[in-house]
Scaffold this active site. Structure first.
Site, mmCIF file in Angstrom:
data_model
loop_
_atom_site.group_PDB
_atom_site.id
_atom_site.type_symbol
_atom_site.label_atom_id
_atom_site.label_comp_id
_atom_site.label_asym_id
_atom_site.label_seq_id
_atom_site.Cartn_x
_atom_site.Cartn_y
_atom_site.Cartn_z
ATOM 1 N N GLY A 1 -8.650 5.929 3.135
ATOM 2 C CA GLY A 1 -9.162 6.647 4.299
ATOM 3 C C GLY A 1 -10.571 6.204 4.670
ATOM 4 N N ASP B 1 0.850 -1.193 0.000
ATOM 5 C CA ASP B 1 0.000 0.000 0.000
ATOM 6 C C ASP B 1 0.890 1.250 0.000
ATOM 7 O OD1 ASP B 1 -2.507 1.263 0.133
ATOM 8 O OD2 ASP B 1 -2.432 1.405 2.325
HETATM 9 P P1 13P Z 1 -7.551 4.863 7.248
HETATM 10 O O1 13P Z 1 -6.395 4.722 8.159
HETATM 11 O O2 13P Z 1 -8.162 6.217 7.327
HETATM 12 O O3 13P Z 1 -8.541 3.760 7.395
HETATM 13 O O4 13P Z 1 -6.990 4.762 5.746
HETATM 14 C C1 13P Z 1 -6.509 3.547 5.275
HETATM 15 C C2 13P Z 1 -5.948 3.664 3.922
HETATM 16 O O5 13P Z 1 -6.452 4.365 3.077
HETATM 17 C C3 13P Z 1 -4.750 2.883 3.627
HETATM 18 O O6 13P Z 1 -4.311 3.079 2.343
#
Ligand code: 13P
Length: 278
Positions: free
Chosen positions: A205, A80
């Site tokens: 997010g 990621d």
């Molecule tokens: P959050 O931490 O806000 O859940 O976001 C996760 C995310 O988008 C990882 O790429």
């Protein structure tokens, strides 16, 4: 079973998105796999580039791949927010799908590097997610950046020029806890998903968003929902409670299964929302 990021979208649909969860150690891996198996739904395990550099491609990446292979449901494993080209190539060589995050770069530069990574990933039978637009807060939630909402035009140009499999967009979503209520531009999701037709679009997010807004976003076309903070929060709170008992437990097996269950409970709750089951 382990499948690719691209393949997992065969399970997505008009009102169904795939849950993608950031994992950090064995308890997160066990928790996410448990949630996927309990709900009998596919899920994606994501490892942030910095976390993977700490945990090791073969060690942490290898553990996630091994767990996905053993799972009773289909799962994908990906890096990621990858930015380090050489590191990402090693991840692809090892068998991980990737997200290349060039969203902070000038548009043309983002296209050029994302396309280069897409060619590399595809020549190794791996999938790639790209990102256009910029979220409000960094993954750690401590660095304020200027938010750039993705335009339909940019999304279409980016998708067609980069050959990516999945596209992350910025529509008011931020990493970490929201300041006040999440303000997601649902009409923009609909415009982008209609313009892109078949390409799955991603909401980063995904934590701390009320379930009605999650459902509206999925109805508008989101096919992958990323969740990190809500799981980290459940993990930390549970660990904190365990550590603050009258007698502090020091046996790992008094701690690890309990935090893994806490991660699983939150992940399962999200998967049910993403599958339109609740
Ligand atoms: P959050 O931490 O806000 O859940 O976001 C996760 C995310 O988008 C990882 O790429």
């Amino acid at each position: 079973m382990l499948i690719t990021l691209k393949e997992i979208f065969k399970y997505a649909g008009d009102n169904v998105a795939i849950g993608a969860f950031n994992i950090h150690n064995l308890e997160f891996i066990k928790g996410v796999v448990q949630a996927a198996e309990e709900t009998q739904r596919p899920a994606i395990m994501m490892i942030n580039e910095a976390v993977l550099k700490y945990g090791g491609i073969e060690i942490l990446g290898g553990a996630a791949i091994a767990a996905a292979k053993k799972a009773s449901v289909d799962m994908a494993v990906m890096v990621d927010h990858g930015e380090d080209i050489d590191f990402l190539k090693k991840c692809i060589d090892f068998g991980l799908d990737i997200m290349f995050d060039g969203s902070h770069l000038p548009f043309e530069e983002n296209i050029k590097l994302t396309k280069m990574m897409a060619d590399y990933a595809h020549s190794h039978n791996r999938s790639i997610e790209g990102e256009i637009g910029q979220l409000g807060l960094s993954e750690d939630g401590d660095e304020e950046t200027e938010q750039k909402i993705t335009s339909v035009e940019e999304a279409v140009t980016f998708a067609s020029k980069t050959d990516i499999d999945v596209l992350a967009i910025s529509v008011g979503n931020v990493h970490g806890f929201y300041k006040g209520e999440a303000k997601i531009n649902v009409p923009r999701i609909k415009e982008i998903s209609s313009a892109l037709e078949k390409m799955p679009i991603v909401m980063h997010g995904g934590s701390d968003i009320p379930s009605e807004i999650m459902r509206a976003s999925i109805q508008a076309g989101i096919k992958k929902f990323n969740i990190a903070t809500d799981l980290k929060h459940a993990y930390a709170l549970t660990m904190y409670d365990l550590m603050h008992q009258d007698t502090m437990p020091i046996q790992p097996l008094q701690l690890f299964p309990v935090v893994a269950d806490a991660v699983a409970a939150v992940a399962a709750e999200k998967i049910k929302i993403f599958s339109s089951e609740v």
